[in-house]
Design an enzyme around this catalytic site. Structure first.
Site, PDB file in Angstrom:
ATOM      1  N   LYS A  23       0.859  -1.205   0.163  1.00  0.00           N
ATOM      2  CA  LYS A  23      -0.040   0.085  -0.025  1.00  0.00           C
ATOM      3  C   LYS A  23       0.917   1.214   0.168  1.00  0.00           C
ATOM      4  O   LYS A  23       0.620   2.009  -0.762  1.00  0.00           O
ATOM      5  CB  LYS A  23      -0.903   0.059   1.188  1.00  0.00           C
ATOM      6  CG  LYS A  23      -1.619   1.217   1.494  1.00  0.00           C
ATOM      7  CD  LYS A  23      -2.745   1.101   2.782  1.00  0.00           C
ATOM      8  CE  LYS A  23      -1.682   1.459   3.844  1.00  0.00           C
ATOM      9  NZ  LYS A  23      -1.459   2.775   4.382  1.00  0.00           N
ATOM     10  N   ASN A  24       1.712   1.216   0.625  1.00  0.00           N
ATOM     11  CA  ASN A  24       2.682   2.526   1.058  1.00  0.00           C
ATOM     12  C   ASN A  24       3.790   2.724  -0.086  1.00  0.00           C
ATOM     13  O   ASN A  24       4.585   3.737   0.105  1.00  0.00           O
ATOM     14  CB  ASN A  24       3.417   2.274   2.602  1.00  0.00           C
ATOM     15  CG  ASN A  24       2.343   2.557   3.610  1.00  0.00           C
ATOM     16  OD1 ASN A  24       0.982   3.001   3.308  1.00  0.00           O
ATOM     17  ND2 ASN A  24       2.771   2.295   4.767  1.00  0.00           N
ATOM     18  N   CYS A 117      -5.233  12.573  12.274  1.00  0.00           N
ATOM     19  CA  CYS A 117      -5.875  11.366  12.169  1.00  0.00           C
ATOM     20  C   CYS A 117      -5.755  10.738  13.528  1.00  0.00           C
ATOM     21  O   CYS A 117      -5.001  10.945  14.573  1.00  0.00           O
ATOM     22  CB  CYS A 117      -5.312  10.274  11.036  1.00  0.00           C
ATOM     23  SG  CYS A 117      -3.737   9.763  11.580  1.00  0.00           S
ATOM     24  N   ARG A 122      -0.224  14.727  12.255  1.00  0.00           N
ATOM     25  CA  ARG A 122       0.227  14.255  11.126  1.00  0.00           C
ATOM     26  C   ARG A 122       0.430  15.811  10.329  1.00  0.00           C
ATOM     27  O   ARG A 122       0.075  15.943   9.304  1.00  0.00           O
ATOM     28  CB  ARG A 122      -0.769  13.529  10.365  1.00  0.00           C
ATOM     29  CG  ARG A 122      -1.096  12.351  10.951  1.00  0.00           C
ATOM     30  CD  ARG A 122      -0.105  11.166  11.285  1.00  0.00           C
ATOM     31  NE  ARG A 122       0.477  10.565   9.994  1.00  0.00           N
ATOM     32  CZ  ARG A 122      -0.187   9.705   9.263  1.00  0.00           C
ATOM     33  NH1 ARG A 122      -1.187   9.178   9.960  1.00  0.00           N
ATOM     34  NH2 ARG A 122       0.339   9.388   8.317  1.00  0.00           N
ATOM     35  N   ASP A 309       4.609   0.982  11.890  1.00  0.00           N
ATOM     36  CA  ASP A 309       3.355   0.155  11.543  1.00  0.00           C
ATOM     37  C   ASP A 309       3.163  -1.254  12.016  1.00  0.00           C
ATOM     38  O   ASP A 309       2.388  -1.787  11.746  1.00  0.00           O
ATOM     39  CB  ASP A 309       3.409   0.093   9.990  1.00  0.00           C
ATOM     40  CG  ASP A 309       3.184   1.560   9.425  1.00  0.00           C
ATOM     41  OD1 ASP A 309       3.583   1.738   8.275  1.00  0.00           O
ATOM     42  OD2 ASP A 309       2.966   2.449  10.046  1.00  0.00           O
ATOM     43  N   ARG A 401      -8.804  -0.760   4.601  1.00  0.00           N
ATOM     44  CA  ARG A 401      -7.739   0.366   3.997  1.00  0.00           C
ATOM     45  C   ARG A 401      -6.328  -0.306   3.605  1.00  0.00           C
ATOM     46  O   ARG A 401      -5.780   0.043   2.460  1.00  0.00           O
ATOM     47  CB  ARG A 401      -7.553   1.599   4.837  1.00  0.00           C
ATOM     48  CG  ARG A 401      -8.946   2.524   5.181  1.00  0.00           C
ATOM     49  CD  ARG A 401      -8.676   3.588   5.684  1.00  0.00           C
ATOM     50  NE  ARG A 401      -7.215   4.248   5.359  1.00  0.00           N
ATOM     51  CZ  ARG A 401      -6.775   5.365   5.839  1.00  0.00           C
ATOM     52  NH1 ARG A 401      -7.261   5.999   6.821  1.00  0.00           N
ATOM     53  NH2 ARG A 401      -5.876   6.034   5.236  1.00  0.00           N
TER      54      ARG A 401
HETATM   55  C1  EPZ Z   1       4.067   6.993   6.243  1.00  0.00           C
HETATM   56  O1  EPZ Z   1       3.312   8.010   6.562  1.00  0.00           O
HETATM   57  C2  EPZ Z   1       3.011   5.892   6.174  1.00  0.00           C
HETATM   58  N1  EPZ Z   1       2.023   6.014   5.214  1.00  0.00           N
HETATM   59  C3  EPZ Z   1       2.790   5.300   7.526  1.00  0.00           C
HETATM   60  O2  EPZ Z   1       1.885   4.185   7.273  1.00  0.00           O
HETATM   61  C4  EPZ Z   1       3.780   5.187   8.308  1.00  0.00           C
HETATM   62  O3  EPZ Z   1       3.619   4.910   9.432  1.00  0.00           O
HETATM   63  C5  EPZ Z   1       4.908   6.375   8.146  1.00  0.00           C
HETATM   64  O4  EPZ Z   1       5.065   6.684   7.001  1.00  0.00           O
HETATM   65  C6  EPZ Z   1       6.355   6.091   9.248  1.00  0.00           C
HETATM   66  O5  EPZ Z   1       6.912   5.025   8.549  1.00  0.00           O
HETATM   67  C7  EPZ Z   1       2.291   6.058   3.793  1.00  0.00           C
HETATM   68  O6  EPZ Z   1       3.344   5.796   3.416  1.00  0.00           O
HETATM   69  C8  EPZ Z   1       1.068   6.319   3.031  1.00  0.00           C
HETATM   70  P1  EPZ Z   1       6.063  10.502   8.194  1.00  0.00           P
HETATM   71  P2  EPZ Z   1       3.731   9.583   6.646  1.00  0.00           P
HETATM   72  O7  EPZ Z   1       5.991  11.578   7.492  1.00  0.00           O
HETATM   73  O8  EPZ Z   1       4.704   9.866   5.455  1.00  0.00           O
HETATM   74  C9  EPZ Z   1       6.115  13.682  11.605  1.00  0.00           C
HETATM   75  C10 EPZ Z   1       0.315   2.964   7.852  1.00  0.00           C
HETATM   76  O9  EPZ Z   1      -0.252   2.480   8.819  1.00  0.00           O
HETATM   77  N2  EPZ Z   1       6.003  14.893  10.299  1.00  0.00           N
HETATM   78  O10 EPZ Z   1       7.512   9.463   8.119  1.00  0.00           O
HETATM   79  O11 EPZ Z   1       2.989  10.541   6.898  1.00  0.00           O
HETATM   80  C11 EPZ Z   1       4.889  12.893  11.702  1.00  0.00           C
HETATM   81  O12 EPZ Z   1       3.945  13.798  12.558  1.00  0.00           O
HETATM   82  C12 EPZ Z   1       0.593   4.183   7.717  1.00  0.00           C
HETATM   83  O13 EPZ Z   1       0.323   2.133   6.670  1.00  0.00           O
HETATM   84  C13 EPZ Z   1       6.492  16.064  10.732  1.00  0.00           C
HETATM   85  O14 EPZ Z   1       6.464  16.530  11.804  1.00  0.00           O
HETATM   86  O15 EPZ Z   1       4.983   9.556   8.022  1.00  0.00           O
HETATM   87  C14 EPZ Z   1       5.305  11.714  12.351  1.00  0.00           C
HETATM   88  O16 EPZ Z   1       5.385  12.181  14.005  1.00  0.00           O
HETATM   89  C15 EPZ Z   1       0.351   4.976   9.060  1.00  0.00           C
HETATM   90  N3  EPZ Z   1       6.373  16.799   9.492  1.00  0.00           N
HETATM   91  C16 EPZ Z   1       6.646  11.425  11.784  1.00  0.00           C
HETATM   92  O17 EPZ Z   1       7.117  12.594  11.342  1.00  0.00           O
HETATM   93  C17 EPZ Z   1       6.253  16.469   8.241  1.00  0.00           C
HETATM   94  O18 EPZ Z   1       6.254  17.363   7.500  1.00  0.00           O
HETATM   95  C18 EPZ Z   1       6.513  10.356  10.708  1.00  0.00           C
HETATM   96  O19 EPZ Z   1       5.698  10.919   9.627  1.00  0.00           O
HETATM   97  C19 EPZ Z   1       6.059  15.191   8.307  1.00  0.00           C
HETATM   98  C20 EPZ Z   1       6.019  14.169   9.172  1.00  0.00           C
END
Ligand code: EPZ
Length: 423
Positions: A23-24, A117, A122, A309, A401
């Site tokens: 998915k990701n 969420c 996020r 995850d 999902r």
């Molecule tokens: C991706 O989300 C995945 N989703 C998530 O999977 C996964 O948990 C996550 O990466 C971490 O591995 C998809 O790929 C569609 P991040 P993403 O940006 O990109 C903070 C699932 O269950 N952050 O690495 O949103 C954020 O708040 C989902 O399949 C900022 O502060 O994750 C978080 O605490 C859930 N500012 C941390 O970084 C930003 O601009 C990691 O977020 C972006 C992120």
């Protein structure tokens, strides 16, 4: 109509299962297809509601998407709108990933700020800082963010946190920038590598994906080499079924798994006395009847650390292990949503700041529980397999999902799980 799972105590799960596409990985690749005006064919695409949502979003911009079993053809030649609707983005946070490709190809994109969420606020500040570093103008108004630039210019960008989404979005924007972009302290997840491979196949010039530094040599137009891309297997789906084998004390062989991608989960399973055999095309997970599953400490980290995850699923397993485990969630600020529901099933868990102290118990008991998000929902199903008495799990649209036919594939392995209308 909302639905629920009804799970009865299930004996050891046994059998072989093929893992679906990730998915990701497919969600960012769908967004990246907006960069090119030529059609792209994606193979090994999972049949998930998130994929449907992203397809609807890129169709709303004027692209054409055709689905044929596990393949998707995207033709973004006629993209006309550069504005994504609130309704469509609201369904899927990953929608924000269309910003980079639209900004790169058309010089403009307008997307609603994605809301938070269940697992956290996020934010997308790192995405926007990256676009600004490439020379884009960022405007916020009425809950939308608009990015615009005549032509992006390559830059050296250091990400405060190795955010997966920010790495993907900025990498896609940089493909058509003038000059070289160097992304430092970026995410190195396998899904980043898959996206970089796709971008290179449509003419991008990206090196270093999979490390903490990615170099993108900007080009003025794409020379699309081929149109077919095979999505990598879903390492989190694989990890979830690996835990299903462990929590049910069963014996499951998973095919279409890249063993390297599930190393952190394999290592942690071995640490708690679960046996894992790595093969060419997959892994076998089984339990030694003479050895108890024991406690272990666990800390989630960006790849190649233990994946956030997989945290909830592993918590379900450790709830039934011998001894006390400490689980620390370092990636998201609110990812213990499954704790309350697991405790209602008899788990002994105490949250202290970003850690959960899990005292393993002999028996979990079935009851009514609600899934709050995708992985917490999967964790409740895993716990229910092991619980005494039936468990009803509502909110299973969260699970649909990210898991293809979760119930029927668990049934193939011997689980007593049925899907019914929630009253
Ligand atoms: C991706 O989300 C995945 N989703 C998530 O999977 C996964 O948990 C996550 O990466 C971490 O591995 C998809 O790929 C569609 P991040 P993403 O940006 O990109 C903070 C699932 O269950 N952050 O690495 O949103 C954020 O708040 C989902 O399949 C900022 O502060 O994750 C978080 O605490 C859930 N500012 C941390 O970084 C930003 O601009 C990691 O977020 C972006 C992120």
């Amino acid at each position: 109509m909302s639905e629920k799972f009804i799970v009865e105590p299930s004996g050891p799960l046994r059998g072989t299962l093929e893992i679906c596409g990730a998915k990701n990985a497919v969600l960012p690749v769908l967004a990246a297809a907006l960069l090119t005006e030529k059609p792209c064919l994606l193979q090994n695409v999972p049949a998930l509601s998130d994929v449907d949502s992203m397809s609807l979003l890129i169709e709303s911009l004027g692209a054409r998407v055709a689905r044929e079993k596990n393949t998707l053809t995207i033709d973004a030649g006629d993209v006309a709108s550069l504005k994504a609707s609130y309704e469509l983005v609201g369904k899927l946070r990953a929608s924000f990933l269309i910003m980079g490709p639209l900004l790169a190809r058309f010089g403009r994109a307008k997307v609603p700020l994605p809301g938070g969420c269940a697992i956290g606020s996020r934010p997308v500040d790192l995405h926007l800082k990256g676009f600004a570093a490439l020379g884009a103008k960022i405007d916020h108004s009425h809950g939308f963010v608009t990015v615009s630039a005549k032509r992006l210019r390559g830059a050296k960008i250091y990400l405060d946190f190795p955010s997966v989404g920010a790495t993907e979005n900025v990498m896609m924007a940089a493909v058509l920038a003038e000059g070289q972009t160097i992304l430092e302290n970026c995410a190195s997840e396998p899904e980043i590598v898959d996206l970089a491979n796709f971008l290179n196949s449509i003419g991008g010039k990206i090196r270093g994906a999979g490390t903490d530094t990615i170099k993108i040599d900007g080009i003025s137009s794409l020379e699309q080499k081929n149109i077919t891309h095979n999505i990598i297997p879903d390492r989190i789906e694989a990890g979830t079924f690996m835990v299903a084998a462990a929590i049910s004390r069963g014996d499951i062989t998973l095919t279409n798994v890249l063993a390297d991608h599930v190393k952190p989960v394999t290592a942690k399973l071995k640490e708690v006395n679960v046996l894992v055999e790595e093969g060419e095309n997959g892994v076998r997970v089984y339990c030694d009847p003479c050895r108890e599953i024991i406690a272990a400490d666990l800390k989630t980290l960006p790849y190649p650390g233990f994946p956030t995850d997989m945290q909830a699923q592993f918590m379900a397993l450790l709830s039934t292990a011998q001894g006390t485990s400490v689980i620390t969630e370092t990636v998201f600020e609110n990812r213990f949503m499954q704790v309350g529901e697991l405790k209602r099933m008899g788990a002994e868990i105490k949250i202290e700041s970003r850690s959960a102290i899990v005292e393993g118990v002999e028996i979990l008991t079935g009851t009514q529980v609600a899934a709050s998000d995708l992985r917490a929902g999967a964790a409740l199903v895993l716990a229910a397999l092991r619980a005494e008495g039936p468990t009803e799990i509502t909110g299973i649209h969260h699970i649909d999902r990210g898991y293809v036919d979760f119930d029927s594939r668990l049934r193939e392995l011997g689980a007593s799980i049925t899907r019914a209308d929630a009253e």
